[in-house]
Motif scaffolding. Structure first.
Motif, PDB file in Angstrom:
ATOM      1  N   ARG A 152       0.949  -0.874  -0.116  1.00 21.84           N
ATOM      2  CA  ARG A 152      -0.542   0.368   0.222  1.00 21.84           C
ATOM      3  C   ARG A 152       1.155   1.277  -0.342  1.00 21.84           C
ATOM      4  O   ARG A 152       0.477   2.038  -0.343  1.00 21.84           O
ATOM      5  CB  ARG A 152      -0.854   0.009   1.289  1.00 21.84           C
ATOM      6  CG  ARG A 152      -2.060  -1.508   1.165  1.00 21.84           C
ATOM      7  CD  ARG A 152      -2.824  -0.833   2.502  1.00 21.84           C
ATOM      8  NE  ARG A 152      -3.690  -1.342   2.229  1.00 21.84           N
ATOM      9  CZ  ARG A 152      -4.861  -1.972   2.956  1.00 21.84           C
ATOM     10  NH1 ARG A 152      -4.534  -2.963   4.417  1.00 21.84           N
ATOM     11  NH2 ARG A 152      -5.754  -2.789   2.957  1.00 21.84           N
ATOM     12  N   ARG A 155       2.984   1.087  -3.562  1.00 20.71           N
ATOM     13  CA  ARG A 155       2.080   0.765  -4.962  1.00 20.71           C
ATOM     14  C   ARG A 155       2.678   0.516  -5.899  1.00 20.71           C
ATOM     15  O   ARG A 155       2.388   1.041  -6.835  1.00 20.71           O
ATOM     16  CB  ARG A 155       1.701   2.127  -5.171  1.00 20.71           C
ATOM     17  CG  ARG A 155       1.150   2.825  -3.464  1.00 20.71           C
ATOM     18  CD  ARG A 155      -0.135   4.310  -3.720  1.00 20.71           C
ATOM     19  NE  ARG A 155      -1.183   4.234  -3.699  1.00 20.71           N
ATOM     20  CZ  ARG A 155      -1.880   3.703  -3.123  1.00 20.71           C
ATOM     21  NH1 ARG A 155      -1.446   2.629  -1.578  1.00 20.71           N
ATOM     22  NH2 ARG A 155      -3.432   3.419  -3.566  1.00 20.71           N
ATOM     23  N   ARG A 186      -3.718 -10.009  -3.069  1.00 20.96           N
ATOM     24  CA  ARG A 186      -5.272  -9.882  -3.129  1.00 20.96           C
ATOM     25  C   ARG A 186      -5.716  -8.531  -1.792  1.00 20.96           C
ATOM     26  O   ARG A 186      -7.009  -7.962  -1.659  1.00 20.96           O
ATOM     27  CB  ARG A 186      -6.397 -10.754  -2.846  1.00 20.96           C
ATOM     28  CG  ARG A 186      -5.929 -11.989  -3.561  1.00 20.96           C
ATOM     29  CD  ARG A 186      -6.625 -13.533  -3.580  1.00 20.96           C
ATOM     30  NE  ARG A 186      -5.871 -14.523  -4.261  1.00 20.96           N
ATOM     31  CZ  ARG A 186      -5.194 -15.153  -4.383  1.00 20.96           C
ATOM     32  NH1 ARG A 186      -5.379 -15.784  -2.923  1.00 20.96           N
ATOM     33  NH2 ARG A 186      -4.136 -16.356  -5.150  1.00 20.96           N
ATOM     34  N   ALA A 189      -5.584  -5.061  -1.605  1.00 21.01           N
ATOM     35  CA  ALA A 189      -6.834  -4.122  -2.288  1.00 21.01           C
ATOM     36  C   ALA A 189      -8.159  -4.223  -1.370  1.00 21.01           C
ATOM     37  O   ALA A 189      -9.070  -3.020  -1.952  1.00 21.01           O
ATOM     38  CB  ALA A 189      -6.924  -4.585  -3.783  1.00 21.01           C
ATOM     39  N   ASP A 190      -8.355  -4.688  -0.853  1.00 16.37           N
ATOM     40  CA  ASP A 190      -9.721  -5.026   0.205  1.00 16.37           C
ATOM     41  C   ASP A 190      -9.191  -3.616   1.545  1.00 16.37           C
ATOM     42  O   ASP A 190      -8.232  -4.175   2.326  1.00 16.37           O
ATOM     43  CB  ASP A 190      -9.196  -6.678   0.731  1.00 16.37           C
ATOM     44  CG  ASP A 190     -10.751  -6.256   1.951  1.00 16.37           C
ATOM     45  OD1 ASP A 190     -11.708  -5.311   1.484  1.00 16.37           O
ATOM     46  OD2 ASP A 190     -11.004  -7.759   2.530  1.00 16.37           O
ATOM     47  N   PRO A 204      -6.167   1.107   0.477  1.00 17.01           N
ATOM     48  CA  PRO A 204      -6.024  -0.022  -0.626  1.00 17.01           C
ATOM     49  C   PRO A 204      -4.555   0.589  -1.664  1.00 17.01           C
ATOM     50  O   PRO A 204      -5.251   1.425  -2.061  1.00 17.01           O
ATOM     51  CB  PRO A 204      -7.473  -0.158  -0.838  1.00 17.01           C
ATOM     52  CG  PRO A 204      -8.040   0.642   0.046  1.00 17.01           C
ATOM     53  CD  PRO A 204      -7.539   1.700   0.603  1.00 17.01           C
ATOM     54  N   TRP A 205      -4.455  -1.382  -2.638  1.00 13.98           N
ATOM     55  CA  TRP A 205      -3.557  -0.915  -3.437  1.00 13.98           C
ATOM     56  C   TRP A 205      -4.424  -1.987  -3.962  1.00 13.98           C
ATOM     57  O   TRP A 205      -3.539  -3.519  -3.459  1.00 13.98           O
ATOM     58  CB  TRP A 205      -2.885  -0.520  -3.619  1.00 13.98           C
ATOM     59  CG  TRP A 205      -1.754  -0.221  -4.726  1.00 13.98           C
ATOM     60  CD1 TRP A 205      -1.071  -1.436  -5.468  1.00 13.98           C
ATOM     61  CD2 TRP A 205      -1.960   0.180  -6.192  1.00 13.98           C
ATOM     62  NE1 TRP A 205      -0.193  -1.070  -6.840  1.00 13.98           N
ATOM     63  CE2 TRP A 205      -1.076  -0.148  -7.151  1.00 13.98           C
ATOM     64  CE3 TRP A 205      -2.148   1.142  -6.194  1.00 13.98           C
ATOM     65  CZ2 TRP A 205      -1.080   1.152  -7.787  1.00 13.98           C
ATOM     66  CZ3 TRP A 205      -2.598   2.235  -7.114  1.00 13.98           C
ATOM     67  CH2 TRP A 205      -1.738   1.703  -8.453  1.00 13.98           C
ATOM     68  N   GLN A 206      -4.332  -2.019  -5.594  1.00 15.81           N
ATOM     69  CA  GLN A 206      -5.097  -2.805  -5.854  1.00 15.81           C
ATOM     70  C   GLN A 206      -3.608  -3.322  -7.399  1.00 15.81           C
ATOM     71  O   GLN A 206      -3.921  -2.399  -8.709  1.00 15.81           O
ATOM     72  CB  GLN A 206      -6.303  -3.272  -7.038  1.00 15.81           C
ATOM     73  CG  GLN A 206      -5.896  -4.317  -8.138  1.00 15.81           C
ATOM     74  CD  GLN A 206      -5.736  -5.817  -7.052  1.00 15.81           C
ATOM     75  OE1 GLN A 206      -7.112  -6.364  -6.483  1.00 15.81           O
ATOM     76  NE2 GLN A 206      -5.096  -6.258  -7.003  1.00 15.81           N
ATOM     77  N   ARG A 208      -1.574  -4.684 -10.744  1.00 20.49           N
ATOM     78  CA  ARG A 208      -2.802  -5.187 -11.930  1.00 20.49           C
ATOM     79  C   ARG A 208      -2.073  -6.826 -12.309  1.00 20.49           C
ATOM     80  O   ARG A 208      -2.650  -6.955 -12.529  1.00 20.49           O
ATOM     81  CB  ARG A 208      -2.083  -3.851 -12.466  1.00 20.49           C
ATOM     82  CG  ARG A 208      -2.362  -2.754 -12.851  1.00 20.49           C
ATOM     83  CD  ARG A 208      -3.916  -2.215 -12.074  1.00 20.49           C
ATOM     84  NE  ARG A 208      -3.953  -1.410 -12.331  1.00 20.49           N
ATOM     85  CZ  ARG A 208      -3.866  -0.166 -11.865  1.00 20.49           C
ATOM     86  NH1 ARG A 208      -3.634  -0.348 -10.206  1.00 20.49           N
ATOM     87  NH2 ARG A 208      -4.194   0.861 -12.093  1.00 20.49           N
ATOM     88  N   THR A 276      -5.840  -8.189 -13.553  1.00 20.28           N
ATOM     89  CA  THR A 276      -6.658  -7.031 -12.936  1.00 20.28           C
ATOM     90  C   THR A 276      -7.448  -6.799 -13.806  1.00 20.28           C
ATOM     91  O   THR A 276      -7.719  -6.563 -14.664  1.00 20.28           O
ATOM     92  CB  THR A 276      -6.362  -6.452 -11.437  1.00 20.28           C
ATOM     93  OG1 THR A 276      -6.255  -5.733 -11.690  1.00 20.28           O
ATOM     94  CG2 THR A 276      -6.424  -7.046 -10.376  1.00 20.28           C
TER      95      THR A 276
END
Length: 874
Positions: A152, A155, A186, A189-190, A204-206, A208, A276
């Motif tokens: 997070r 990033r 996972r 990103a939650d 949060p960070w997703q 790719r 993603t």
């Protein structure tokens, strides 16, 4: 003061040009024209990767070098631990001290390959055979939180796990790293995961994409998703990325990782695990399908199409012009372009405040724009040829004392830098004076007299009287099992930020740019040249004992032991006091105390005779050394960890010796010792009253070995002592003529070079220090003379039963002990015996090098029998 992970990424409005402070490996590939070219290339991209694995040396240095130096991405390596449980080929430091060395070695590697470095809280408890054992030792949820925090904060667009989380990874720590990385991918990103991080300000960070490595080669049914050419030659740097990677890997000197710097085409393959986003049919890069251009910032952040388009296009065009101009050998002419790019990025940040979008998208765009602002600023300062060099007037400072700091600005002789502001910040909020100019020259130092900075200002700061000594932050509190206490503001970083840093605001090309540099102490070594050290707080006096362990046999009469106490001064002024020992009830010392007077940097030693009372009981008895100075009592010992390839660190602990009372007998034997690596066995033998002679190359080659009843070979001597290998024939002759040779654990080369008297195969290991041990030959003299050995002597062991035991062996060896990790067949090759001519030979892979320094009673009794074997009846 609340701090989040990795202050360099928190966009405080300043950047550092030279990386971590005072490291011993120069970041040669980040300096000069090559360094500026890489910064200009980095302006073009927002690419980023986080690489995960378990230990120092697990990282894919080829990938890091290629991606950081070749693709100009932000790259970081997240190691679960610092390698504390390994062996040390360069010295005697083990456990936490070894972790400090290996943390530094990772930093040196990153300075070469261009990556950054992070850690979780886990402590390397030693070799592990399974994911289940690692999961039992480490709190999975806590480690997951540590990884999520780094994700997070950093990033990354891509996460690359070195391991897959299966038994194919080998080491249980490797399996754990491969198992937990997808969970972190996972969970980061939650927004419901680890809400305390969200409350601190993290978002949060997703990422790719998630890839895993194919460390042991790709199977036919598991081909790589992307193949990366890591052997490509970089004409600007003048080396291939593989050469840079190998040079970085060679920084792992404590692990004997020096390697050839290979040239030519080399590929590394990665397998896609999760994505993603839609992907092309064939990937050529881990960034395929992701718009990593400057103009792609809006889309990457989730802003509406067309947002900030004009500003981002201006920034991209300026970056392109600057790179083209530099490549056309017009370095001075790129400053206006870089200034224009910086203005465009700043304009985008201003415009962002008025964009209608959700808070997350705006924050993400702000994060990326902040990185670009730092990069344009760095490029401007590099292009202008300006160097900021803040120096302290001392390396160590005492609580309550003052340190002087000179902030110097150097520029090309045909340019006058515009310095708008200069400040010095203390990490812990200590007061710092206003700037004083001009700085007075040091007339006593001819080197400083030659330096002519374009600008200089002096500051002073007084350290609070209650300031603690400066030490690695993860060692400031006791560990919680196999994890460090992890509530420090610097958690996740290799070390805490420096005590002081200077911030200089310059005006270049009409734009204000703030540079932050760590304050260092500079000195000259007559051999190595200029050295730089971080400023550190130390106590005025430290105290140490010459032995952390005393071995005292049971007895009905008093027993005397010698203990030498040393007081060392860090004070710039003379100090006078007394040394004494704080003893268990009934124990005495002679003398009771010893006076001392020390000048700056001096040491004083005093010999005490410690008398254990008659009727003493078996057990551990603490003895604390103290120095009393002007009513203050000092009882801290300092361990200085210093090697030429790393930065110096100081580790503090109580100045304590443990008197271990146990039922111990040892024969009167003369022992010759062939020193290995990380080896404190000779000191342990001397504690038992054994006469020990260290055997050098000359003695092995031409000395009279028959004067020794027993010769003991230290761990990994076959790697560290070429003279041991060269004189193998003389040692076999010593055996045949009636000598006793005890060989502690070696590695594969001991077998492959045919140094064993009879054939054997190696690589068996029992990692559970509590694994049951069966004595196979109870009547053998190794278990009867002079101490009667029982199963109780294997109680209380630390980290590993044995390592590098014989897996199979010739029938002429007699196996003496059997042990096994849970669920495995008994291992018989951990300690074997044979006779050669008139002599006796023992190969013992049991972890004596850990047990004896730790004062394990049974280990002393067992090792006493080993060295006494030459006197045992046949």
């Amino acid at each position: 003061m609340r701090r989040l992970v990795h202050c360099a990424l928190l966009l405080a409005g300043a950047f550092a040009l030279h990386g971590s402070p005072a490291a011993q490996v120069r970041p040669v590939y980040s300096l000069g024209a090559a360094g500026l070219t890489q910064v200009l290339e980095r302006l073009q991209t927002t690419a980023s990767v986080l690489h995960t694995a378990a230990h120092p040396d697990d990282e894919d240095t080829f990938f890091i070098a290629r991606t950081a130096r070749g693709d100009h991405a932000r790259v970081a390596y997240l190691a679960l631990n610092r390698g504390e449980g390994g062996q040390n080929i360069i010295g005697t430091e083990l456990f936490e001290a070894l972790g400090v060395i290996r943390t530094e070695e990772l930093l040196q590697a990153r300075r070469l390959d261009g990556g950054q470095q992070f850690f979780t809280r886990t402590y390397d408890y030693g070799f592990s055979k399974s994911l289940e054992e690692a999961s039992a030792k480490w709190d999975e949820q806590a480690v997951l939180g540590d990884m999520v925090r780094v994700i997070r904060t950093f990033r990354p667009l891509v996460i690359y796990s070195r391991f897959g989380g299966t038994s194919a990874d080998g080491h249980g720590h490797h399996q754990f790293a491969g198992y937990i990385t997808p969970k972190a991918f996972r969970a980061a990103a939650d927004p419901a995961a680890f809400p305390e991080q969200i409350a601190e300000g993290l978002r949060p960070w997703q990422a790719r994409k998630l890839y895993r490595g194919q460390r042991f080669g790709a199977a036919a049914d598991d081909p790589p998703s992307v193949t990366i050419q890591v052997g490509a030659f970089d004409p600007v740097i003048g080396r291939s990325y593989a050469e840079i990677a190998a040079e970085g890997r060679s920084q792992h000197k404590s692990q004997s990782m020096g390697s050839i710097e290979v040239r030519g085409p080399i590929e590394t393959g990665l397998r896609l695990v999760e994505s993603t986003m839609p992907l092309p049919d064939r990937e050529l890069s881990v960034f395929d399908g992701i718009d990593t251009s400057i103009t792609g910032i809006a889309g990457l952040s989730g802003l509406p199409p067309g947002t900030l388009q004009a500003e981002l296009q201006q920034a991209a065009a300026a970056a392109t012009r600057a790179l083209d101009g530099y490549n056309a050998l017009r370095p001075a002419g790129i400053i206006p372009d870089l200034a224009a790019g910086l203005r465009a990025v700043r304009a985008a940040r201003v415009a962002l405040a008025g964009v209608r979008a959700d808070d997350g998208a705006r924050a993400e765009a702000g994060f990326l724009l902040g990185l670009k602002e730092e990069e344009f600023s760095e490029a401007l300062v590099r292009a202008a040829g300006i160097v900021i060099d803040p120096l302290a007037d001392r390396e160590t400072v005492l609580p309550g004392r003052t340190v002087g700091i000179d902030v110097r600005v150097f520029a090309p002789i045909d340019r006058e830098p515009v310095v708008a502001a200069v400040t010095v910040r203390a990490r812990d909020g200590w007061p710092v004076s206003d700037a004083q100019t001009p700085v007075q020259e040091d007339a006593t130092n001819p080197f400083l007299r030659r330096e002519r900075p374009a600008f200089a200002a002096r500051f002073t700061s007084t350290v609070p009287a209650d300031a603690p000594p400066t030490a690695p932050y993860f060692l400031e509190r006791p560990r919680d099992g196999e994890s460090y206490a992890w509530d420090h503001p610097a958690r996740g970083l290799p070390f805490a930020p420096p005590l002081f840093d200077a911030q200089v605001t310059l005006v270049i090309g009409g734009e204000r740019v703030t540079v932050s540099e760590a304050v260092e102490y500079r000195t000259a070594d007559p051999v190595r040249g200029e050295l730089r050290r971080p400023v550190a707080v130390t106590p005025a006096v430290t105290v140490s004992v010459d032995s952390k362990l005393l071995i005292v046999p049971l007895g009905t009469t008093p027993a005397d032991q010698a203990l030498v106490v040393q007081a060392s001064s860090f004070s710039p002024d003379p100090v006078t006091g007394t040394m004494r020992l704080r003893l268990p009830s009934g124990w005495t010392s002679s003398p009771a105390e010893v006076p001392f007077t020390l000048g700056s940097g001096e040491q004083s030693s005093a010999a005490f005779t410690v008398r254990a009372p008659a009727g003493r009981r078996a057990g551990r008895n603490p003895i604390v050394a103290e120095a009393v100075v002007a009513g203050d009592t000092y009882s801290e010992d300092v361990q200085v960890v210093a090697y030429p390839h790393i930065q110096t660190h100081r580790l503090y602990s109580r100045a304590e010796a443990t008197a271990q009372v146990l039922d111990l007998q040892v024969s009167q034997v003369r022992v010759g010792y062939i020193m290995g690596t990380g080896d404190e066995i000779p000191e342990a033998l001397r504690r038992m009253g054994v006469h020990v002679t260290l055997l050098d190359a000359g003695t092995l080659a031409t000395g009279d070995l028959s004067t020794f009843d027993t010769i003991v070979v230290g761990i990994r001597a076959s790697q560290a002592r070429p003279d041991f290998v060269a004189n193998h024939g003389r040692l076999m002759q010593y055996l045949e003529r009636g000598g006793t040779l005890i060989v502690q654990y070696q590695q594969q080369d001991y077998v492959s070079r045919k140094l064993t008297p009879f054939p054997a195969e190696m690589q068996s290991r029992v990692t559970d220090e509590q694994a049951p041990v069966e004595i196979l030959e109870p009547s053998h003299p190794l278990f009867t003379f002079p101490n009667r050995i029982t199963a109780a002597d294997f109680d209380g062991w630390v980290q590993d039963r044995n390592l590098y035991a014989f897996r199979t062996f010739d029938g002429r060896y007699t196996p003496l002990l059997a042990s096994a990790d849970r669920g495995e067949a008994p291992q018989l090759g951990g300690q074997v015996y044979t006779e050669i001519g008139k002599g006796r030979y023992v190969y013992t892979a049991y972890a004596w090098f850990r047990q004896l320094p730790a004062g394990v009673p049974g280990a002393y009794r067992l090792f006493a029998n080993l060295v006494s074997l030459s006197k045992a009846p046949r």
